[in-house]
Design a protein around this motif. Structure first.
Motif, PDB file in Angstrom:
ATOM      1  N   THR A 110       0.841  -1.206   0.000  1.00 48.68           N
ATOM      2  CA  THR A 110       0.000   0.000   0.000  1.00 48.68           C
ATOM      3  C   THR A 110       0.871   1.249   0.000  1.00 48.68           C
ATOM      4  O   THR A 110       0.601   2.207  -0.742  1.00 48.68           O
ATOM      5  CB  THR A 110      -0.927   0.001   1.229  1.00 48.68           C
ATOM      6  OG1 THR A 110      -1.737  -1.176   1.204  1.00 48.68           O
ATOM      7  CG2 THR A 110      -1.823   1.221   1.230  1.00 48.68           C
ATOM      8  N   GLY A 134      -7.713   6.624  -1.700  1.00 52.81           N
ATOM      9  CA  GLY A 134      -7.844   5.280  -2.245  1.00 52.81           C
ATOM     10  C   GLY A 134      -7.418   4.171  -1.312  1.00 52.81           C
ATOM     11  O   GLY A 134      -7.540   2.991  -1.667  1.00 52.81           O
ATOM     12  N   GLN A 136      -7.824   1.537   1.526  1.00 60.57           N
ATOM     13  CA  GLN A 136      -8.999   0.867   2.082  1.00 60.57           C
ATOM     14  C   GLN A 136      -9.059   0.948   3.604  1.00 60.57           C
ATOM     15  O   GLN A 136     -10.140   1.017   4.188  1.00 60.57           O
ATOM     16  CB  GLN A 136      -8.987  -0.611   1.647  1.00 60.57           C
ATOM     17  CG  GLN A 136      -9.082  -0.809   0.147  1.00 60.57           C
ATOM     18  CD  GLN A 136     -10.364  -0.216  -0.435  1.00 60.57           C
ATOM     19  OE1 GLN A 136     -11.458  -0.416   0.103  1.00 60.57           O
ATOM     20  NE2 GLN A 136     -10.222   0.538  -1.530  1.00 60.57           N
ATOM     21  N   ASP A 137      -7.898   0.970   4.241  1.00 63.61           N
ATOM     22  CA  ASP A 137      -7.864   0.975   5.709  1.00 63.61           C
ATOM     23  C   ASP A 137      -6.892   2.063   6.167  1.00 63.61           C
ATOM     24  O   ASP A 137      -5.761   1.770   6.600  1.00 63.61           O
ATOM     25  CB  ASP A 137      -7.433  -0.405   6.224  1.00 63.61           C
ATOM     26  CG  ASP A 137      -7.359  -0.467   7.750  1.00 63.61           C
ATOM     27  OD1 ASP A 137      -7.925   0.428   8.406  1.00 63.61           O
ATOM     28  OD2 ASP A 137      -6.704  -1.397   8.270  1.00 63.61           O
TER      29      ASP A 137
END
Length: 796
Positions: free
Chosen positions: A10, A362, A364-365
Motif C-alpha cells: 500500500t 484510495g 482501504q484501511d
C-alpha cells in the motif's frame, strides 16, 4: 502475503501515485511561466519506488544514512509528505522557487536529506567515505556512537559509468570498508539508450574483486511462484536469455504482446502454454514485469537477510516506468505521461478527482496504514540532523624563521599543534592523495600517526631503518592516506566535514593536494561545498613558481576557482604570520552556522561559516618581522591590508597576492626612486575582497547607501589618477577587477598560458611577474616603451 507485506504494498502504491502526481502537476496543471517543460523523471522514479519503500519502511534504522538516486527525488519527497514531514505547498512547488528540489539537497530542501545528490556517481561514492569517517569517529572513544549505521546509496545503473565510483571501490578495499550498501536500480535504460548486454556481469566481477558481496534481486514473488509450476523452469530460462531491448519493448507493448512472443518462443501446447493460459493479459503483464526490484515483498526479505557488516551491492532488476503507461519505452527517461495517459492511470490507481494530494486517497484501511507508519523504525526518532559544540581555537603562533615558504609554515603550524593536547588538535583529521610528505603534512603525521581500525606496524621502524617518515597505523591515528585520486580526496573531505551532522561529533578535516590537481577533483569539491560540508583544502605548491616541474604541474586558474566556488573562502597568503592568522580564523569559520546577516564592516556573510581553501607555495620569502597590530591581523582575514600605506598624492599602487610578494615589494622600491608616493597593497584573499564589494553594491542598490566594502575603504583615499599595478602567480583576472572599485587605471600582471620548465627567475621574466616587468609597465605609461628605465636582470 503477510499484513506487513500488504502494508508495504500500500505504501509503495501511495508513493508511486504521489511522486507521479507531483511531477504531472508541475508540468500539466501548475501555470507555466516560461513555456518549457518542467520535467521530473517519472519513469526513473517508478523504477525506484519499491526499493525506497522496502528500505525506509522495513530495513532502515535511524542511524542509517542514505544517498538517494537523483532522479528518484520525487519518491523521496513523496515519502516525507506521506509521513507528515513535508507541507503540501512544497510539493505543489516541485522544481519551482521555494519548492522541493529537483534532486535531494541537504541545504535547499526542508525534509531530512542525508546526502545531497545530483552530480552523477558522487552521492554513491560519498557513502563509502561516510562509512570510513564513522569508523574513524567510533575508534576515538568520544562516545555517542552506540550503534553504527549503514551508509546506503540508491544507485542508477547508468551512474556506474562514472569513473569516480571505481576509484572509490579501490579506496574502500584499502581501508577495510564495512557497513555500506549500494542498491543498484538495474532498469537497463539510460538517457540515450539501453544498457549493453553482458556489461553488468563484468561490473559484478569488479565488486567481488574488491571484497563486496553481490546479491542479485532478479525475480519477484509472482515469478518465483510461477517458476514452481509445470513449465516454470522454461519460462525462467527464457527471461534469463531475453535481451534488454526486447524485454523493454515487450513491457511497453503489454500483456497481449507478451503472450504472443512467449507463445512463439515457448508455445509447445503443453505445460508452458497452460501456465500462460491460466493468466489474463493483465496478470501476464504483472508476472513478467514485477521483477525482483519491483517487488516490495521480495526486497524487504532480501534486505532483512543481510546481518553482516561487509559491503554489499544489491543488483535489483527493475522496469523503468514500472506500473505506468510509459513503462519500458526507451524514450521514457525524460518523457512524461500525456494528459490522457495520466487520466487513465489515475482511474487505474483508484484516486478520485479532487483528492490527488490526499496522502490516504484510495486506501482501504487508512487507520491501519497510519498505525503501521507510526511504528516504522526509521522515522521513530524524528529528524536525524545531529550536532556538536564548537571547538575553541587557540592562537596559532607563526613560525619564527627569518626566511620560510608558506608551505613550510603550514607544516610547522600543524606540527606545533600536534605537540599539544588541545581539543582542536584532537579533532583534526588530515588526508592527502599520496602527497602527504611533499605538501607539508609529514611532521604532523609522524606525531599523530595514520588511522586504521586495527594497528599495523611500520616495518622500517621495526627493523630500525632510518626514515623521515615514522608512519604507523593505529585506531588513534589522525591521518587518512589516500591513493592518487583527487575525487576521493574531496569526497572524504565532504564526508568528514559533515561528521557533526551525521554522527554527532565534530571533525576539522584538512586535506592537501598539489594545487594544479584541484582541477582533477573539481566536481567533488563543488559537491562537498553544495552539501555545506566544512573542511580546509590546502593547494600547494602553486603556480609557475613551481618552475622546474613545467606546465603539467603548474596552476594558473585555481585562484579563479577559489573566487567562484560557493561555500569556499579562498586565501593566498605570502607570509607565515598571515597564514597563522588566517588558519586560526579558518578553524573557527569552519564551525559557524549563523543566519548569514552581512557584517557591515566588510559586507561578508561570515556568520554562515563555510570551508576554506589555502593556495600556498614552496618559494621561501624573507619574513617582514613580528606584526601584531589589529589592522594587519584583521586585514589578512578580510582580504587585504596596506603593507606600504599610500600618501595623499599617491600615483602608483602595486597590489600583489601570494608568492610574488618579494617582486612586488622590490618593484615598489625601484619605482620609488622616481616617484615618491607609492603604495603596496598586500592581498591575502581576492575572493573575500570581491565578495564583499559585490555584496556592498547590492546593498546600495537596495537603498543602504552607507554600505562600504573593505576594498572600497582601502582604495577610497587614492587619487582618481592613481594607477593600480596588480600581480599574481595565476590568472591576472584574479586582481584586475580592482580597478573597477573606484575607477582606477589598472595594469594586470599574471599568467594566462601553460607554463614551462626553468628557474623561478626565468619564468617570472617570461610571464612579466618580476620586479623589472612591473616597474617597466609603469614607466611605459608615461614615457613609452623605448624609454623604459629598468633593464631585465640576467638569468639566474
Amino acid at each position: 502475503m503477510t499484513d506487513d507485506a500488504a502494508r508495504l504494498k500500500t505504501v509503495e502504491q501511495r508513493l508511486l501515485w504521489l511522486s507521479h502526481w507531483m511531477i504531472h502537476h508541475a508540468n500539466h496543471v501548475r501555470p507555466k511561466v516560461d513555456g518549457i517543460k518542467v520535467g521530473g523523471h517519472q519513469a526513473s522514479s517508478a523504477s525506484m519506488v519499491s526499493i525506497i519503500t522496502a528500505l525506509y519502511f522495513s530495513a532502515l534504522r535511524p542511524e542509517d544514512r542514505v544517498a538517494v538516486k537523483p532522479h528518484a527525488s520525487p519518491v523521496f519527497h513523496a515519502m516525507q509528505y506521506l509521513m507528515g514531514n513535508l507541507p503540501r505547498e512544497k510539493m505543489e512547488a516541485f522544481r519551482g522557487f521555494g519548492g522541493v528540489q529537483s534532486y535531494p539537497s541537504r541545504t535547499k530542501d526542508v525534509d531530512d536529506v542525508d546526502f545531497s545528490t545530483g552530480s552523477v556517481g558522487l552521492g554513491v561514492a560519498m557513502t563509502s567515505f561516510a562509512s570510513l569517517v564513522q569508523d574513524y569517529v567510533a575508534a576515538k572513544g568520544w562516545g555517542g556512537l552506540e550503534r553504527l549505521g549503514r551508509m546506503v546509496a540508491l544507485v542508477g545503473d547508468a551512474e556506474l559509468d562514472e569513473g569516480n565510483v571505481y576509484e572509490t571501490l579501490q579506496e574502500g578495499w584499502k581501508h577495510d570498508l564495512r557497513n555500506v550498501w549500494w542498491v543498484i536500480d538495474y532498469n537497463r535504460q539510460s538517457l540515450d539508450g539501453i544498457v549493453r548486454e553482458g556489461l553488468f556481469g563484468r561490473i559484478v566481477k569488479i565488486f567481488e574483486a574488491f571484497g563486496w558481496d553481490v546479491v542479485r534481486v532478479k525475480y519477484g514473488a509472482l515469478q518465483r511462484a510461477a517458476f514452481l509450476e509445470p513449465g516454470g523452469e522454461k519460462l525462467r530460462d527464457w527471461i534469463d536469455r531475453c535481451p534488454n531491448q526486447e524485454y523493454s519493448a515487450l513491457t511497453y507493448m503489454g500483456g497481449a504482446k507478451w503472450r504472443e512472443r512467449l507463445m512463439e518462443d515457448l508455445g509447445d501446447q503443453g505445460d508452458v502454454t497452460a501456465l500462460l493460459d491460466r493468466r489474463s493479459d493483465a496478470e501476464l503483464s504483472a508476472l513478467m514485469e514485477t521483477l525482483g526490484g519491483n517487488c516490495v515483498e521480495t526486497l524487504a526479505s532480501v534486505f532483512a537477510a543481510v546481518e553482516h557488516d561487509r559491503p554489499t551491492c544489491f543488483l535489483a532488476y527493475t522496469i523503468k516506468g514500472w506500473g505506468t503507461p510509459i513503462a519500458g519505452h526507451k524514450d521514457n527517461h525524460g518523457g512524461l505521461m500525456t494528459r490522457d495517459q495520466f487520466a487513465g492511470w489515475q482511474r487505474h490507481m483508484g484516486v478520485p478527482e479532487g483528492a490527488e494530494w490526499e496522502p490516504m486517497a484510495g486506501v482501504q484501511d487508512p487507520e491501519g496504514l497510519s498505525a503501521f507508519l507510526a511504528r516504522v523504525p526509521f522515522f521513530a526518532e524524528g529528524p536525524r540532523r545531529l550536532g556538536d559544540a564548537r571547538i575553541a581555537v587557540p592562537a596559532l603562533p607563526a613560525p619564527s624563521d627569518a626566511v620560510v615558504s608558506t608551505q613550510m609554515a603550514f607544516g610547522k603550524i600543524l606540527d606545533r599543534l600536534a605537540r599539544g593536547d588541545s581539543t582542536l588538535a584532537e579533532r583534526l583529521l588530515t588526508t592527502s592523495p599520496d602527497v602527504t610528505g611533499t605538501t607539508g603534512l609529514g611532521p604532523w603525521v609522524n606525531r599523530r600517526q595514520l588511522f586504521a581500525r586495527t594497528p599495523r606496524a611500520d616495518a622500517f621502524a621495526t627493523h630500525r631503518i632510518p626514515s623521515t617518515a615514522k608512519w604507523a597505523f593505529a585506531p588513534e591515528g589522525q591521518h587518512l592516506e589516500l591513493g592518487i585520486a583527487e575525487m576521493n580526496l574531496f569526497l572524504l573531505l565532504g564526508a568528514a566535514g559533515l561528521s557533526h551532522s551525521l554522527f554527532g561529533k565534530r571533525l576539522l578535516p584538512v586535506g592537501t593536494v598539489y594545487d594544479p590537481f584541484v582541477n582533477r577533483g573539481l566536481d567533488a569539491l563543488n559537491y562537498a561545498c553544495y552539501q555545506d560540508a566544512r573542511f580546509m583544502i590546502v593547494g600547494t605548491p602553486s603556480g609557475v613558481t613551481l618552475a622546474p616541474e613545467g606546465g603539467a604541474h603548474q596552476s594558473v586558474g585555481t585562484p579563479l576557482i577559489g573566487m567562484s566556488q560557493d561555500g569556499l573562502a579562498a586565501f593566498e597568503p605570502a607570509f607565515a604570520d598571515e597564514l597563522a592568522v588566517i588558519m586560526a580564523w579558518a578553524f573557527d569559520y569552519m564551525q559557524r552556522d549563523g543566519e548569514g546577516d552581512p557584517d557591515e564592516r566588510t559586507w561578508l556573510r561570515d556568520e554562515t561559516g563555510g570551508s576554506v581553501y589555502l593556495r600556498l607555495t614552496t618559494k621561501p620569502l624573507e619574513q617582514p618581522g613580528q606584526r601584531v597590530d589589529d589592522a594587519f591581523r584583521q586585514g589578512a582575514i578580510d582580504g587585504a591590508y596596506w603593507l606600504r600605506r599610500p600618501g595623499p598624492n599617491c600615483s602608483i599602487v602595486i597590489a600583489y597576492q601570494g608568492a610574488v610578494a618579494d617582486e612586488a615589494i622590490a618593484a615598489a622600491g625601484m619605482i620609488g626612486e622616481v616617484r615618491r608616493d607609492i603604495g603596496v597593497l598586500a592581498v591575502t584573499s581576492a575572493d573575500r575582497l570581491n565578495a564583499g564589494w559585490t555584496a556592498a553594491q547590492r546593498a546600495r542598490a537596495r537603498g543602504v547607501t552607507a554600505a562600504r566594502a573593505h576594498v572600497e575603504t582601502l582604495l577610497e583615499p587614492l587619487p582618481r589618477e592613481c594607477t593600480l599595478v596588480t600581480v599574481i602567480d595565476g590568472h591576472p583576472a584574479t586582481l584586475s577587477w580592482l580597478g573597477s572599485v573606484a575607477g582606477h587605471r589598472t595594469l594586470a600582471h599574471g599568467v594566462e598560458h601553460f607554463g614551462q620548465t626553468g628557474t623561478i627567475g626565468d619564468l617570472y621574466r617570461h610571464y612579466g611577474l618580476d620586479r623589472y616587468a612591473l616597474a617597466n609597465s609603469v614607466s611605459a605609461l608615461t614615457e613609452g616603451r623605448r624609454a623604459a628605465r629598468w633593464s631585465t636582470a640576467p638569468s639566474d
